[in-house]
Design an enzyme around this catalytic site. Sequence first.
Site, short mmCIF file in Angstrom:
data_model
loop_
_atom_site.label_atom_id
_atom_site.label_comp_id
_atom_site.label_asym_id
_atom_site.label_seq_id
_atom_site.Cartn_x
_atom_site.Cartn_y
_atom_site.Cartn_z
N HIS A 1 6.52 -1.75 3.14
CA HIS A 1 6.30 -3.14 3.53
C HIS A 1 5.38 -3.80 2.53
CE1 HIS A 1 3.26 -0.62 5.49
NE2 HIS A 1 2.41 -1.65 5.37
N ASN B 1 0.86 -1.18 0.00
CA ASN B 1 0.00 0.00 0.00
C ASN B 1 0.90 1.22 0.00
OD1 ASN B 1 -2.36 -1.57 0.20
ND2 ASN B 1 -2.11 -1.74 2.42
P1 5GP Z 1 -0.54 -0.83 5.86
O1 5GP Z 1 -1.97 -0.46 6.08
O2 5GP Z 1 0.39 0.28 6.29
O3 5GP Z 1 -0.25 -1.35 4.50
O4 5GP Z 1 -0.28 -2.06 6.79
C1 5GP Z 1 0.19 -1.96 8.09
C2 5GP Z 1 0.01 -3.32 8.73
O5 5GP Z 1 0.81 -3.35 9.88
C3 5GP Z 1 -1.42 -3.62 9.16
O6 5GP Z 1 -1.86 -4.82 8.51
C4 5GP Z 1 -1.31 -3.80 10.67
O7 5GP Z 1 -2.13 -4.82 11.17
C5 5GP Z 1 0.16 -4.09 10.87
N1 5GP Z 1 0.71 -3.64 12.14
C6 5GP Z 1 0.51 -2.42 12.71
N2 5GP Z 1 1.16 -2.34 13.88
C7 5GP Z 1 1.79 -3.55 14.05
C8 5GP Z 1 2.63 -4.07 15.09
O8 5GP Z 1 2.92 -3.43 16.10
N3 5GP Z 1 3.09 -5.33 14.91
C9 5GP Z 1 2.78 -6.08 13.82
N4 5GP Z 1 3.30 -7.30 13.76
N5 5GP Z 1 2.00 -5.61 12.82
C10 5GP Z 1 1.51 -4.36 12.94
#
Ligand code: 5GP
Length: 130
Positions: free
Chosen positions: A100, A87
């Site tokens: 990521h 994303n």
């Molecule tokens: P984005 O929306 O930025 O593409 O995805 C971020 C992802 O990071 C989300 O799926 C969320 O669940 C995950 N995430 C957020 N905080 C943490 C954390 O502290 N530990 C882990 N393992 N995943 C996290």
Amino acid sequence: MDKNIFEKIRDEEAEADIVYRDDYITAFKDISPSAPVHILIIPNKKIKSLNEIQNEDTHYLSKILLGSAKIARQFDVHETGYRLITNCGNDGGQEVPYLHFHLVGGLKLGKMISLSKSEKKQFNDYKSTS
Ligand code: 5GP
């Protein structure tokens, strides 16, 4: 400047279930999984998003792709299939400002983009004005 959560996980200053690591990438389980297999893969160099990739960083992208196939095998979704998503920015739904990739699998995934009613309306409005 304060580290964000993925920098802390990379540096082992915050807890995470790390499932793979090499000199270039770190992969860990998503804290709030959207599928039976939901792994986040980050480059070990802090890059904010796909928008900030520089020429000298491209090897991180190759390592992420190569690592994804290894991780898919590790989680036994190599044969059944999986999806790799990044994303980017606000409209892309990026929450954590550290590049990521989500590796998701373990069940038959639906359409890649499934719009809600209000998103469909936005899209139709867009089509009628363009
Ligand atoms: P984005 O929306 O930025 O593409 O995805 C971020 C992802 O990071 C989300 O799926 C969320 O669940 C995950 N995430 C957020 N905080 C943490 C954390 O502290 N530990 C882990 N393992 N995943 C996290």
